[in-house]
Design an enzyme around this catalytic site. Structure first.
Site, PDB file in Angstrom:
ATOM      1  N   LYS A 134       0.805  -1.239   0.162  1.00 33.70           N
ATOM      2  CA  LYS A 134       0.060  -0.088  -0.027  1.00 33.70           C
ATOM      3  C   LYS A 134       0.923   1.261   0.035  1.00 33.70           C
ATOM      4  CE  LYS A 134      -4.257  -1.912   2.084  1.00 33.70           C
ATOM      5  NZ  LYS A 134      -5.198  -2.058   3.197  1.00 33.70           N
ATOM      6  N   GLY A 141      -3.978  -0.372  18.101  1.00 31.20           N
ATOM      7  CA  GLY A 141      -3.149  -0.541  17.175  1.00 31.20           C
ATOM      8  C   GLY A 141      -2.756   0.728  16.172  1.00 31.20           C
ATOM      9  N   ALA A 142      -1.508   0.876  15.905  1.00 26.41           N
ATOM     10  CA  ALA A 142      -1.247   2.143  15.245  1.00 26.41           C
ATOM     11  C   ALA A 142      -0.518   1.932  13.868  1.00 26.41           C
ATOM     12  CB  ALA A 142      -0.385   3.106  16.133  1.00 26.41           C
ATOM     13  N   PHE A 183       4.371   3.710  22.066  1.00 23.22           N
ATOM     14  CA  PHE A 183       3.704   5.029  22.376  1.00 23.22           C
ATOM     15  C   PHE A 183       4.280   5.944  21.238  1.00 23.22           C
ATOM     16  CE2 PHE A 183       3.619   9.139  24.206  1.00 23.22           C
ATOM     17  CZ  PHE A 183       2.213   9.327  24.354  1.00 23.22           C
ATOM     18  N   SER A 207      -2.691  -6.673  14.009  1.00 23.98           N
ATOM     19  CA  SER A 207      -2.756  -7.797  13.175  1.00 23.98           C
ATOM     20  C   SER A 207      -3.049  -9.038  13.728  1.00 23.98           C
ATOM     21  CB  SER A 207      -1.576  -8.071  12.194  1.00 23.98           C
ATOM     22  OG  SER A 207      -0.469  -7.972  13.210  1.00 23.98           O
TER      23      SER A 207
END
Length: 272
Positions: A65, A126-127, A152, A189
């Site tokens: 992506k 999730g980030a 973080f 995930s």
């Protein structure tokens, strides 16, 4: 016949050809949509050749992506903020236009579930790339977001990028505020790897509805199974999001918005 494809690696498991061909049949569009295995070393050359040979558009899935986004000439705001795209369209002048329909797909599926109202408190776990694609449409839908991740610094950077567009707070996974959440979204995930998101069960019990952006054929994802084990039954996996983001990609290419719910219901029944 107009040609479209989904590019990824691996790709054999992709439901996109099935979904897109059903959307085309529903809207009486004449087109072909296939799956293409991207080469990890030569993806860019493959993709450009695909368009040079006359293809009209494509979807992009993991792990390409961000790389596909770099090849585009023009971008939607949501693709630009995510720095990633899941949809490319060849414009009449030959340029490539990048969009990211993941977030609007999520919002559309939350509307199907009747889980989206203004000023809700939403916890996102999730980030990573999945999260980047959904933050702008959620903020535009007036959601108040707490974004939690094990790292973080990554969470903080992402929250700062999206703060001009709405109320978003970054926290580490072990310092999630003890408050009620109208919606908890798993964007890790964990659903794919067989693990579970590393979030305290007491935090989950503060939620009202639970959405996993992953899905699994014929069974619960680990996150959904965890929620159910805690007696939390207002749950949904991400298959509706998959169909909805496909419908928004289809609309970009063909100028026709399909009825995604009927296609979702057909396919969901077949998956059980």
């Amino acid at each position: 016949m107009d040609l479209y494809a989904v590019w990824g690696n691996p790709i054999a498991q992709s439901k996109s050809p099935l979904i897109q061909n059903k959307l085309a049949a529903q809207t009486h569009q004449t087109m072909e949509y296939i799956a293409k295995l991207g080469d990890l070393d030569a993806f860019e050359q493959q993709l450009l050749a695909f368009f040079e040979e006359g293809a009209k558009g494509c979807n992009i899935t993991s792990p390409f992506k961000e790389r596909a986004y770099q090849l585009a000439d023009e971008y939607s705001q949501r693709a630009k903020l995510a720095e990633a795209c899941n949809t490319l369209k060849k414009l009449d002048d030959g340029k490539l236009y990048a969009d990211n329909t993941d977030g609007i797909g999520l919002v559309t599926d939350l509307q199907r579930l009747n889980w989206l109202r203004p000023n809700q408190h939403v916890l996102i776990l999730g980030a990573g790339g999945a999260t980047k694609g959904v933050l702008l449409p959620l903020l535009q839908a007036q959601q108040n977001i707490v974004l939690a991740n094990r790292t973080f610094s990554k969470t903080k950077e992402l929250a700062e990028r999206f703060q001009p567009y709405g109320n978003i707070q970054a926290v580490s996974m072990d310092s999630i505020p003890l408050q009620t959440y109208d919606l908890v979204i798993n964007a890790t995930s964990a659903g794919l790897s067989g693990g579970t998101a590393s979030v305290d069960a007491e935090i989950l019990k503060l939620g009202s509805a639970f959405y996993d952006m992953q899905y699994a054929k014929g069974t619960d994802t680990p996150f959904i199974a965890l929620c159910k084990s805690l007696g939390l039954t207002n749950v949904s996996d991400g298959f509706g999001m998959l169909v909805a983001q496909a419908a928004h990609s289809f609309h970009l290419w063909r100028g026709v918005m399909p009825d995604f719910v009927s296609v979702y219901e057909q396919l969901k029944k077949a998956m059980l």
